[in-house]
Design a protein around this motif. Structure first.
Motif, PDB file in Angstrom:
ATOM      1  N   PRO A 145      15.283  47.279 -22.501  1.00  0.00           N
ATOM      2  CA  PRO A 145      15.160  46.071 -21.678  1.00  0.00           C
ATOM      3  C   PRO A 145      13.727  45.539 -21.615  1.00  0.00           C
ATOM      4  O   PRO A 145      12.787  46.303 -21.417  1.00  0.00           O
ATOM      5  CB  PRO A 145      15.611  46.545 -20.296  1.00  0.00           C
ATOM      6  N   GLY A 146      13.600  44.226 -21.801  1.00  0.00           N
ATOM      7  CA  GLY A 146      12.291  43.586 -21.761  1.00  0.00           C
ATOM      8  C   GLY A 146      11.745  43.314 -23.148  1.00  0.00           C
ATOM      9  O   GLY A 146      10.796  42.554 -23.313  1.00  0.00           O
ATOM     10  N   GLN A 147      12.329  43.936 -24.155  1.00  0.00           N
ATOM     11  CA  GLN A 147      11.871  43.697 -25.524  1.00  0.00           C
ATOM     12  C   GLN A 147      12.512  42.431 -26.084  1.00  0.00           C
ATOM     13  O   GLN A 147      13.466  41.905 -25.519  1.00  0.00           O
ATOM     14  CB  GLN A 147      12.223  44.887 -26.408  1.00  0.00           C
ATOM     15  N   PHE A 148      11.975  41.981 -27.207  1.00  0.00           N
ATOM     16  CA  PHE A 148      12.508  40.746 -27.786  1.00  0.00           C
ATOM     17  C   PHE A 148      12.747  40.887 -29.282  1.00  0.00           C
ATOM     18  O   PHE A 148      12.308  41.855 -29.908  1.00  0.00           O
ATOM     19  CB  PHE A 148      11.558  39.571 -27.503  1.00  0.00           C
ATOM     20  N   LEU A 149      13.479  39.915 -29.813  1.00  0.00           N
ATOM     21  CA  LEU A 149      13.722  39.846 -31.256  1.00  0.00           C
ATOM     22  C   LEU A 149      12.993  38.620 -31.791  1.00  0.00           C
ATOM     23  O   LEU A 149      12.969  37.585 -31.137  1.00  0.00           O
ATOM     24  CB  LEU A 149      15.225  39.705 -31.542  1.00  0.00           C
ATOM     25  N   HIS A 150      12.390  38.759 -32.951  1.00  0.00           N
ATOM     26  CA  HIS A 150      11.682  37.638 -33.560  1.00  0.00           C
ATOM     27  C   HIS A 150      12.557  37.141 -34.707  1.00  0.00           C
ATOM     28  O   HIS A 150      12.689  37.810 -35.735  1.00  0.00           O
ATOM     29  CB  HIS A 150      10.319  38.114 -34.063  1.00  0.00           C
ATOM     30  N   ILE A 151      13.161  35.983 -34.494  1.00  0.00           N
ATOM     31  CA  ILE A 151      14.220  35.517 -35.384  1.00  0.00           C
ATOM     32  C   ILE A 151      13.736  34.404 -36.309  1.00  0.00           C
ATOM     33  O   ILE A 151      13.184  33.400 -35.849  1.00  0.00           O
ATOM     34  CB  ILE A 151      15.424  35.011 -34.554  1.00  0.00           C
ATOM     35  N   LYS A 152      13.949  34.598 -37.579  1.00  0.00           N
ATOM     36  CA  LYS A 152      13.541  33.584 -38.547  1.00  0.00           C
ATOM     37  C   LYS A 152      14.543  32.436 -38.549  1.00  0.00           C
ATOM     38  O   LYS A 152      15.752  32.660 -38.534  1.00  0.00           O
ATOM     39  CB  LYS A 152      13.449  34.203 -39.941  1.00  0.00           C
ATOM     40  N   ILE A 153      14.011  31.237 -38.560  1.00  0.00           N
ATOM     41  CA  ILE A 153      14.860  30.053 -38.577  1.00  0.00           C
ATOM     42  C   ILE A 153      14.908  29.566 -40.024  1.00  0.00           C
ATOM     43  O   ILE A 153      13.884  29.171 -40.585  1.00  0.00           O
ATOM     44  CB  ILE A 153      14.280  28.944 -37.668  1.00  0.00           C
ATOM     45  N   LEU A 201      21.009  36.477 -40.254  1.00  0.00           N
ATOM     46  CA  LEU A 201      19.711  36.112 -39.703  1.00  0.00           C
ATOM     47  C   LEU A 201      18.700  37.176 -40.081  1.00  0.00           C
ATOM     48  O   LEU A 201      19.004  38.367 -40.064  1.00  0.00           O
ATOM     49  CB  LEU A 201      19.776  36.032 -38.172  1.00  0.00           C
ATOM     50  N   ASN A 202      17.486  36.731 -40.393  1.00  0.00           N
ATOM     51  CA  ASN A 202      16.405  37.669 -40.667  1.00  0.00           C
ATOM     52  C   ASN A 202      15.666  37.928 -39.359  1.00  0.00           C
ATOM     53  O   ASN A 202      15.120  37.013 -38.748  1.00  0.00           O
ATOM     54  CB  ASN A 202      15.476  37.063 -41.728  1.00  0.00           C
ATOM     55  N   ILE A 203      15.682  39.177 -38.931  1.00  0.00           N
ATOM     56  CA  ILE A 203      15.166  39.502 -37.603  1.00  0.00           C
ATOM     57  C   ILE A 203      14.137  40.634 -37.663  1.00  0.00           C
ATOM     58  O   ILE A 203      14.338  41.633 -38.348  1.00  0.00           O
ATOM     59  CB  ILE A 203      16.331  39.918 -36.676  1.00  0.00           C
ATOM     60  N   ILE A 204      13.043  40.461 -36.935  1.00  0.00           N
ATOM     61  CA  ILE A 204      12.110  41.569 -36.734  1.00  0.00           C
ATOM     62  C   ILE A 204      12.296  42.030 -35.289  1.00  0.00           C
ATOM     63  O   ILE A 204      12.259  41.227 -34.359  1.00  0.00           O
ATOM     64  CB  ILE A 204      10.645  41.149 -36.949  1.00  0.00           C
ATOM     65  N   GLY A 205      12.520  43.310 -35.110  1.00  0.00           N
ATOM     66  CA  GLY A 205      12.702  43.776 -33.752  1.00  0.00           C
ATOM     67  C   GLY A 205      13.189  45.206 -33.699  1.00  0.00           C
ATOM     68  O   GLY A 205      13.448  45.800 -34.747  1.00  0.00           O
ATOM     69  N   PRO A 206      13.358  45.739 -32.511  1.00  0.00           N
ATOM     70  CA  PRO A 206      12.949  45.156 -31.231  1.00  0.00           C
ATOM     71  C   PRO A 206      11.425  45.223 -31.080  1.00  0.00           C
ATOM     72  O   PRO A 206      10.806  46.196 -31.509  1.00  0.00           O
ATOM     73  CB  PRO A 206      13.634  46.058 -30.200  1.00  0.00           C
ATOM     74  N   LEU A 207      10.855  44.167 -30.488  1.00  0.00           N
ATOM     75  CA  LEU A 207       9.401  44.082 -30.376  1.00  0.00           C
ATOM     76  C   LEU A 207       8.938  44.039 -28.923  1.00  0.00           C
ATOM     77  O   LEU A 207       9.686  43.663 -28.028  1.00  0.00           O
ATOM     78  CB  LEU A 207       8.902  42.816 -31.087  1.00  0.00           C
ATOM     79  N   GLY A 208       7.688  44.389 -28.736  1.00  0.00           N
ATOM     80  CA  GLY A 208       7.052  44.262 -27.423  1.00  0.00           C
ATOM     81  C   GLY A 208       7.266  45.456 -26.524  1.00  0.00           C
ATOM     82  O   GLY A 208       8.066  46.352 -26.797  1.00  0.00           O
ATOM     83  N   LYS A 209       6.477  45.433 -25.468  1.00  0.00           N
ATOM     84  CA  LYS A 209       6.543  46.491 -24.467  1.00  0.00           C
ATOM     85  C   LYS A 209       7.551  46.028 -23.419  1.00  0.00           C
ATOM     86  O   LYS A 209       7.399  44.968 -22.834  1.00  0.00           O
ATOM     87  CB  LYS A 209       5.145  46.652 -23.853  1.00  0.00           C
ATOM     88  N   GLY A 210       8.589  46.799 -23.200  1.00  0.00           N
ATOM     89  CA  GLY A 210       9.616  46.402 -22.255  1.00  0.00           C
ATOM     90  C   GLY A 210       9.270  46.788 -20.826  1.00  0.00           C
ATOM     91  O   GLY A 210       8.127  47.134 -20.524  1.00  0.00           O
ATOM     92  N   VAL A 266       1.119  38.540 -25.512  1.00  0.00           N
ATOM     93  CA  VAL A 266       2.469  38.657 -24.959  1.00  0.00           C
ATOM     94  C   VAL A 266       3.345  39.504 -25.883  1.00  0.00           C
ATOM     95  O   VAL A 266       4.145  40.313 -25.433  1.00  0.00           O
ATOM     96  CB  VAL A 266       3.084  37.249 -24.725  1.00  0.00           C
ATOM     97  N   CYS A 267       3.146  39.373 -27.192  1.00  0.00           N
ATOM     98  CA  CYS A 267       4.026  40.056 -28.144  1.00  0.00           C
ATOM     99  C   CYS A 267       3.818  41.566 -28.196  1.00  0.00           C
ATOM    100  O   CYS A 267       4.754  42.299 -28.478  1.00  0.00           O
ATOM    101  CB  CYS A 267       3.871  39.459 -29.539  1.00  0.00           C
ATOM    102  N   LYS A 268       2.600  42.013 -27.937  1.00  0.00           N
ATOM    103  CA  LYS A 268       2.320  43.434 -28.156  1.00  0.00           C
ATOM    104  C   LYS A 268       1.907  44.144 -26.853  1.00  0.00           C
ATOM    105  O   LYS A 268       2.377  45.233 -26.561  1.00  0.00           O
ATOM    106  CB  LYS A 268       1.202  43.563 -29.197  1.00  0.00           C
TER     107      LYS A 268
END
Lengths: 302, 258
Positions: free
Chosen positions: B34-42, B86-95, B245-247
């Protein structure tokens, strides 16, 4: 089957790949480790180091426009000391490290070079004479000033001296010529274009610093034009950076005269863009029976 | 975290401009927090950067993101079809930090979600199943209140504030929060988790000055570049200078920021 070779030599710098990670889009390389196999990378140019630590510009620092990105990071970096502290870790990365630097004056450059000259693993230094996100005027837009500064810097180091130029000049060939004459070994063409985005909801500039530098596919033809012009006139070693996202973009720059291909915005989208582009370049070469990439450099010039 | 091609498992329109996107990835389902995010390529030429979207919940091996159509990127996502990739990088960030919870089972957890800011909180509520959880949801009107039923199904007590008064308390979410805090039996172990517009987070930090015992973690937003800590594009101003914010985030202790 004929072997295809992607190795390039930029002055005395032997690189296993023409793909170079541009300053500011690869940090010091450490965060990229989980995503990128460095064997596809020719060199990594660090985030620009200044003598003193810099906090950078107020946010928001990044905005998207059609096929482009405007950034105004403002040279946020831990300073020379901070870099040197991290160096033992950075040098473990299996990749050639080129250090990007910026000094407020000659004295600062002198101190920076005094330290960098001691590190034998650093073979080349890129001088950032073209950051658009500073209050000061961009040095590489002034022929006289940049000539005298580069001549001075040449005297400070025996390392390969790369100078990164601003694209925003009336005659880039003139500037390039004078910087080479002053003693630069390689030209990095180019930095970003000054740009603006306005938030129509808030009715004010989108970026915290108002202006930023535009990168990405939007500037590719503009940079390609400059690389072509400079190569035609001067036949010098060029690292080109301007919106390369795939191997076709990279080939265009090589054909225009670049020996090194900078990946900037591409890294923000695909941290492993170098690997993807390297593999695609290799298949292109095999398919077209090209043995060495060197043979293509400047081949598209008429 | 890693980069992978992920299949769209489902895409449902929840409200007029709110969509729930289900992603089929065993890796994401296993590793998301919880609190992490996905970085989604458009996958659209004019849109260069990825879009960061927080993880809404993980259910039966499917990882969900809940998003509001705000611009071209999210509009593109709202038009995806089931089965597309979808091309996704994740899960990212500190939750969110959940470390403490073992020692404080008997105390209330407070979740505060303004508008689409509710997105990461449902995932958090899933982790708090069986605990005493108060959820505060805010929206402009009844039609825009999100996930009320989902929280109730998890056993949370839900309080709603709408600006027009069409559901629950009439007024700002923070006003309702302030009112309820005065009657809660809080303790030093009371934890608050918030996500929503920055004005709301600022307001919460002001309210909490009267309740220094309540520790509050908040998820922040910023326009983002690489998402993996390299470019320093997504910083926010904190008391210790700019932080990514990302890291370093997206979750920060609210006292670090305000």
């Amino acid at each position: 089957m004929e072997k295809s070779d992607l190795r390039v030599k930029i002055k005395s710098l032997q690189l296993r790949s023409p793909l170079i990670l541009c300053s500011g889009t690869a940090g010091f390389g450490l965060e990229l480790k989980p995503y990128l196999d460095f064997k596809y990378v020719g060199a990594l140019i660090t985030k620009t180091i200044t003598l003193n630590k810099r906090g950078g510009n107020p946010p928001p620092r990044i905005a998207e426009t059609s096929s482009g990105v405007i950034n105004s990071i403002g040279l946020e970096n831990p300073g020379l000391r901070g870099f040197l502290t991290q160096w033992p870790e950075i040098k473990k990365l299996p990749v050639q490290i080129i250090v990007s630097i910026y000094g407020e004056n000659k004295r600062e450059y002198e101190i920076i070079f005094r330290e960098l000259n001691r590190i034998k693993e650093i073979k080349a230094v890129e001088v950032n004479l073209s950051c658009p996100n500073l209050e000061k005027k961009i040095i590489s837009q002034d022929k006289k000033k940049s000539f005298s500064l580069v001549r001075y810097l040449r005297g400070l180091t025996k390392k390969i001296l790369i100078v990164k130029l601003s694209p925003e000049v009336s005659d880039i060939v003139e500037i390039a010529k004078s910087i080479l004459k002053a003693g630069a070994d390689v030209l990095s063409l180019t930095n970003t274009f000054s740009a603006l985005k306005i938030d129509i909801g808030k009715r004010k500039p989108f970026l915290g610093n108002i202006f930023g530098g535009l990168s990405g596919p939007a500037i590719k033809p503009l940079v390609l034009y400059r690389v072509y012009k400079v190569y035609q006139a001067l036949r010098c070693p060029i690292i080109a950076s301007g919106g390369v996202l795939n191997y076709k973009d990279a080939l265009e720059f090589i054909l225009a005269g670049a020996i090194g291909i900078g990946l900037g915005t591409a890294n923000l989208v695909e941290p492993d863009s170098a690997e993807i582009i390297f593999k695609d370049l290799l298949s292109y070469m095999k398919k077209n029976k090209i043995s060495s990439l060197k043979n293509l450099v400047g081949n598209g010039c008429k | 975290m890693k980069k992978e091609e992920v299949k769209v498992y489902s895409l449902d329109r929840i409200k007029k401009d709110i969509f729930l996107l289900g992603l089929k990835s065993p890796y994401l389902a296993k590793n998301s927090f919880p609190g992490q995010f996905l970085h989604i390529k458009i996958d659209k030429q004019s849109l260069v950067l990825r879009r960061p979207l927080s993880i809404h919940k993980v259910e039966k091996g499917i990882t969900y993101v809940l998003f509001k159509v705000r611009g071209e990127g999210t509009r593109f996502l709202s038009g995806l079809r089931k089965g597309s990739t979808l091309n996704i990088i994740g899960p990212l960030g500190k939750g969110f930090d959940l470390q403490f919870t073992v020692y404080s089972l008997q105390f209330t957890v407070i979740l505060v979600g303004g508008g689409i800011g509710v997105a990461p909180l449902l995932f958090l509520a899933q982790k708090f199943r069986g605990r005493k959880v108060w959820v505060f949801l805010g929206a402009k009107s009844k039609e825009e209140v999100l996930c009320k039923k989902d929280f109730q199904e998890l056993g949370c007590q839900v309080f709603v504030a709408t600006e027009d008064g069409s559901l629950g308390f009439k007024g700002k979410l923070t006003s309702l929060l302030k009112e309820k805090l005065s009657i809660i039996n809080y303790s030093p172990s009371t934890k608050m988790y918030a996500c929503g517009p920055v004005d709301m987070l600022l307001e919460i930090s002001k309210i909490l000055r009267e309740y220094p015992q309540i520790d509050c973690q908040a998820s922040f937003e910023q326009f983002m570049g690489c998402g993996i800590g390299v470019c320093r594009g997504c910083v926010i101003k904190t008391k210790q200078g700019f932080k990514r914010v990302c890291k370093d985030g997206p979750v920060f202790n609210i006292k670090e920021v305000f």
